[in-house]
Design a protein around this motif. Structure first.
Motif, PDB file in Angstrom:
ATOM      1  N   LEU A   8      25.576  26.706-128.781  1.00 54.49           N
ATOM      2  CA  LEU A   8      24.700  25.634-128.322  1.00 54.49           C
ATOM      3  C   LEU A   8      24.745  25.439-126.814  1.00 54.49           C
ATOM      4  O   LEU A   8      23.846  24.823-126.239  1.00 54.49           O
ATOM      5  CB  LEU A   8      25.063  24.326-129.026  1.00 54.49           C
ATOM      6  N   SER A   9      25.792  25.974-126.153  1.00 58.70           N
ATOM      7  CA  SER A   9      25.877  25.770-124.705  1.00 58.70           C
ATOM      8  C   SER A   9      26.390  26.977-123.934  1.00 58.70           C
ATOM      9  O   SER A   9      26.216  27.027-122.712  1.00 58.70           O
ATOM     10  CB  SER A   9      26.777  24.567-124.393  1.00 58.70           C
ATOM     11  N   LEU A  10      27.013  27.950-124.601  1.00 56.96           N
ATOM     12  CA  LEU A  10      27.593  29.093-123.905  1.00 56.96           C
ATOM     13  C   LEU A  10      26.923  30.398-124.316  1.00 56.96           C
ATOM     14  O   LEU A  10      26.656  30.603-125.508  1.00 56.96           O
ATOM     15  CB  LEU A  10      29.097  29.204-124.213  1.00 56.96           C
ATOM     16  N   PRO A  11      26.665  31.305-123.367  1.00 54.76           N
ATOM     17  CA  PRO A  11      26.198  32.634-123.751  1.00 54.76           C
ATOM     18  C   PRO A  11      27.344  33.417-124.376  1.00 54.76           C
ATOM     19  O   PRO A  11      28.483  33.351-123.898  1.00 54.76           O
ATOM     20  CB  PRO A  11      25.744  33.260-122.424  1.00 54.76           C
TER      21      PRO A  11
ATOM     22  N   PHE B 271      28.392  43.733-124.873  1.00 55.01           N
ATOM     23  CA  PHE B 271      27.548  44.217-125.956  1.00 55.01           C
ATOM     24  C   PHE B 271      26.860  43.030-126.628  1.00 55.01           C
ATOM     25  O   PHE B 271      27.303  41.892-126.518  1.00 55.01           O
ATOM     26  CB  PHE B 271      28.389  44.990-126.979  1.00 55.01           C
ATOM     27  N   ARG B 272      25.782  43.351-127.337  1.00 55.01           N
ATOM     28  CA  ARG B 272      25.014  42.313-128.032  1.00 55.01           C
ATOM     29  C   ARG B 272      24.516  42.856-129.361  1.00 55.01           C
ATOM     30  O   ARG B 272      24.637  44.053-129.657  1.00 55.01           O
ATOM     31  CB  ARG B 272      23.821  41.875-127.178  1.00 55.01           C
ATOM     32  N   ILE B 273      23.917  41.985-130.148  1.00 54.27           N
ATOM     33  CA  ILE B 273      23.318  42.382-131.411  1.00 54.27           C
ATOM     34  C   ILE B 273      21.991  43.109-131.145  1.00 54.27           C
ATOM     35  O   ILE B 273      21.191  42.676-130.317  1.00 54.27           O
ATOM     36  CB  ILE B 273      23.065  41.156-132.314  1.00 54.27           C
TER      37      ILE B 273
ATOM     38  N   MET C 281      27.149  35.386-137.590  1.00 55.77           N
ATOM     39  CA  MET C 281      27.638  35.810-136.286  1.00 55.77           C
ATOM     40  C   MET C 281      26.524  36.435-135.463  1.00 55.77           C
ATOM     41  O   MET C 281      26.384  36.157-134.259  1.00 55.77           O
ATOM     42  CB  MET C 281      28.779  36.813-136.448  1.00 55.77           C
ATOM     43  N   ALA C 282      25.704  37.261-136.102  1.00 57.39           N
ATOM     44  CA  ALA C 282      24.621  37.934-135.393  1.00 57.39           C
ATOM     45  C   ALA C 282      23.620  36.938-134.828  1.00 57.39           C
ATOM     46  O   ALA C 282      23.221  37.028-133.658  1.00 57.39           O
ATOM     47  CB  ALA C 282      23.918  38.915-136.329  1.00 57.39           C
ATOM     48  N   TYR C 283      23.206  35.982-135.634  1.00 58.57           N
ATOM     49  CA  TYR C 283      22.220  35.011-135.166  1.00 58.57           C
ATOM     50  C   TYR C 283      22.807  34.078-134.104  1.00 58.57           C
ATOM     51  O   TYR C 283      22.095  33.670-133.177  1.00 58.57           O
ATOM     52  CB  TYR C 283      21.658  34.204-136.340  1.00 58.57           C
ATOM     53  N   CYS C 284      24.079  33.748-134.235  1.00 59.89           N
ATOM     54  CA  CYS C 284      24.712  32.923-133.201  1.00 59.89           C
ATOM     55  C   CYS C 284      24.676  33.639-131.852  1.00 59.89           C
ATOM     56  O   CYS C 284      24.376  33.032-130.816  1.00 59.89           O
ATOM     57  CB  CYS C 284      26.155  32.607-133.583  1.00 59.89           C
ATOM     58  N   GLN C 285      24.996  34.933-131.852  1.00 59.67           N
ATOM     59  CA  GLN C 285      24.981  35.686-130.597  1.00 59.67           C
ATOM     60  C   GLN C 285      23.578  35.758-130.028  1.00 59.67           C
ATOM     61  O   GLN C 285      23.365  35.535-128.822  1.00 59.67           O
ATOM     62  CB  GLN C 285      25.548  37.093-130.834  1.00 59.67           C
ATOM     63  N   LEU C 286      22.606  36.067-130.865  1.00 61.59           N
ATOM     64  CA  LEU C 286      21.227  36.195-130.388  1.00 61.59           C
ATOM     65  C   LEU C 286      20.710  34.872-129.811  1.00 61.59           C
ATOM     66  O   LEU C 286      20.094  34.844-128.743  1.00 61.59           O
ATOM     67  CB  LEU C 286      20.323  36.668-131.525  1.00 61.59           C
TER      68      LEU C 286
ATOM     69  N   MET D 110      21.972  33.747-126.220  1.00 68.12           N
ATOM     70  CA  MET D 110      21.535  34.473-125.037  1.00 68.12           C
ATOM     71  C   MET D 110      20.614  33.635-124.152  1.00 68.12           C
ATOM     72  O   MET D 110      20.444  33.933-122.970  1.00 68.12           O
ATOM     73  CB  MET D 110      20.864  35.781-125.446  1.00 68.12           C
ATOM     74  N   GLN D 111      20.030  32.588-124.706  1.00 69.32           N
ATOM     75  CA  GLN D 111      19.157  31.721-123.920  1.00 69.32           C
ATOM     76  C   GLN D 111      19.908  31.016-122.787  1.00 69.32           C
ATOM     77  O   GLN D 111      19.304  30.558-121.822  1.00 69.32           O
ATOM     78  CB  GLN D 111      18.524  30.662-124.827  1.00 69.32           C
ATOM     79  N   HIS D 112      21.260  30.939-122.900  1.00 67.15           N
ATOM     80  CA  HIS D 112      22.056  30.249-121.885  1.00 67.15           C
ATOM     81  C   HIS D 112      22.468  31.162-120.740  1.00 67.15           C
ATOM     82  O   HIS D 112      23.128  30.703-119.793  1.00 67.15           O
ATOM     83  CB  HIS D 112      23.311  29.656-122.520  1.00 67.15           C
ATOM     84  N   LEU D 113      22.092  32.431-120.797  1.00 68.35           N
ATOM     85  CA  LEU D 113      22.539  33.373-119.778  1.00 68.35           C
ATOM     86  C   LEU D 113      22.048  32.980-118.391  1.00 68.35           C
ATOM     87  O   LEU D 113      22.778  33.080-117.406  1.00 68.35           O
ATOM     88  CB  LEU D 113      22.052  34.780-120.127  1.00 68.35           C
TER      89      LEU D 113
END
Length: 264
Positions: free
Chosen positions: A44-47, A183-185, A209-214, A217-220
C-alpha cells in the motif's frame, strides 16, 4: 556503526533497554527483506521487488536508488511511509546464527538504547527473560516461520517462470538513474498460465504474492520524488551552515520540526 551481542544473563542480567524513537538506524538500507505475511500491507505504500538470495528469490522493499541510502528515512529519523517493515519494528534487536546454525537473540549495544535502570529489564529478578524480551523473541520466531513459507511461494513462482529481471529507470536528483539487480513478476506469463498451473500457484499462496508485487510498482515514482526532496533539503542544510559561518541565519526553509517534510 552497529555492535550486536548475544543477550545473556552474564552480560545483560542487570541492564535495561529503551524503545527506539526514530529510524536513523535504517538510513543506509536501500533494501529491506520482507515476508509474505506483510506484503498486503507493505504494497500500500512501498514498492516491492525480488532479489536473489542463496540462489532463491525473496521479496524486498525498495527504499533507495543507490546503495547506502534509505529515502524513506527523513533527516530527523522519521519514517516517511505508512508501513514499517517488520525487522525495523524490532530494533535494537535482531536474530543471528551461531556457529552451530542456531538462531539467537542479539541487541545492538551501539544503539544508545541500553540503560542501567530506565526502560524494560532484559531479565527478571529470578533470572528468567523479561516479558518484553520474550514477546520480541516470539515476534522474530513468527517472522522466521513465515520466511520459510515465503521461500516456498517464491519457488513456485520461479518454477512457473513468473519472475523476470526488472530494469528500473527513475528520475532522481542527477537525472535518470538505473537500479539494477531487481526482479519482478512477469504479468504476461502470469496471465498465460494454464488452469492447472494457475491453481498450483494459487494453492501455494503465490498468486497473492504476485499481485502484491505488481500493485506495489505504482509507488516506484515516489522514490524519485523522495530523492529530489532529500537533495533539496541537503542543499538547504549546506546553505544554512554556510550562512551561519558568515554570521547570517535564515530558517525559512525549515518546518516546525526542524527538518523537511513530504506531503502525505
Amino acid at each position: 556503526m552497529t555492535e550486536y551481542h548475544v543477550i545473556t544473563r552474564e552480560r545483560h542480567g542487570h541492564q535495561h533497554w529503551l524503545s527506539q524513537s526514530g529510524h536513523r538506524f535504517a538510513a543506509d538500507d536501500a533494501l529491506c527483506a520482507l515476508v509474505a505475511q506483510e506484503l498486503p500491507q507493505a504494497m500500500l505504500s512501498l514498492p516491492i521487488g525480488f532479489i536473489v538470495e542463496a540462489e532463491q528469490f525473496m521479496p524486498v522493499a525498495l527504499q533507495g536508488l543507490t546503495p547506502g541510502q534509505n529515502l524513506w528515512v527523513a533527516a530527523d529519523g522519521r519514517w516517511l511511509a505508512a508501513y514499517i517493515p517488520a525487522p525495523y519494528r524490532c530494533y535494537p534487536f535482531r536474530m543471528a546464527p551461531t556457529e552451530q546454525g542456531e538462531q539467537v537473540l542479539c541487541i545492538d549495544e551501539a544503539s544508545g538504547l541500553l540503560s542501567e535502570s530506565a526502560g524494560e529489564p532484559f531479565f527478571n529478578d529470578d533470572g528468567t527473560p523479561g516479558k518484553a524480551v520474550l514477546e520480541i523473541l516470539e515476534f522474530f520466531n513468527q517472522i522466521e516461520a513465515n520466511r520459510q513459507l515465503t521461500r516456498s511461494m517464491c519457488a513456485v513462482l520461479q518454477q512457473h517462470g513468473l519472475i523476470q529481471p526488472w530494469p528500473i529507470t527513475v528520475q532522481g536528483e542527477h537525472g535518470e538513474q538505473k537500479v539494477e539487480g531487481l526482479f519482478r513478476i512477469d504479468e504476461a506469463a502470469l496471465n498465460a498460465l494454464s488452469a492447472e498451473a494457475l491453481s498450483e500457484v494459487r494453492n501455494a499462496g503465490g498468486l497473492t504474492m504476485a499481485y502484491c508485487q505488481l500493485l506495489s510498482m505504482q509507488h516506484l515514482s515516489t522514490l524519485g520524488t523522495l530523492a529530489q526532496a532529500h537533495a533539496e533539503a541537503e542543499k538547504a542544510r549546506l546553505a544554512q551552515e554556510s550562512m551561519a559561518q558568515k554570521g547570517e541565519l535564515h530558517l525559512g526553509f525549515m518546518n516546525d520540526s526542524g527538518t523537511f517534510s513530504f506531503g502525505q
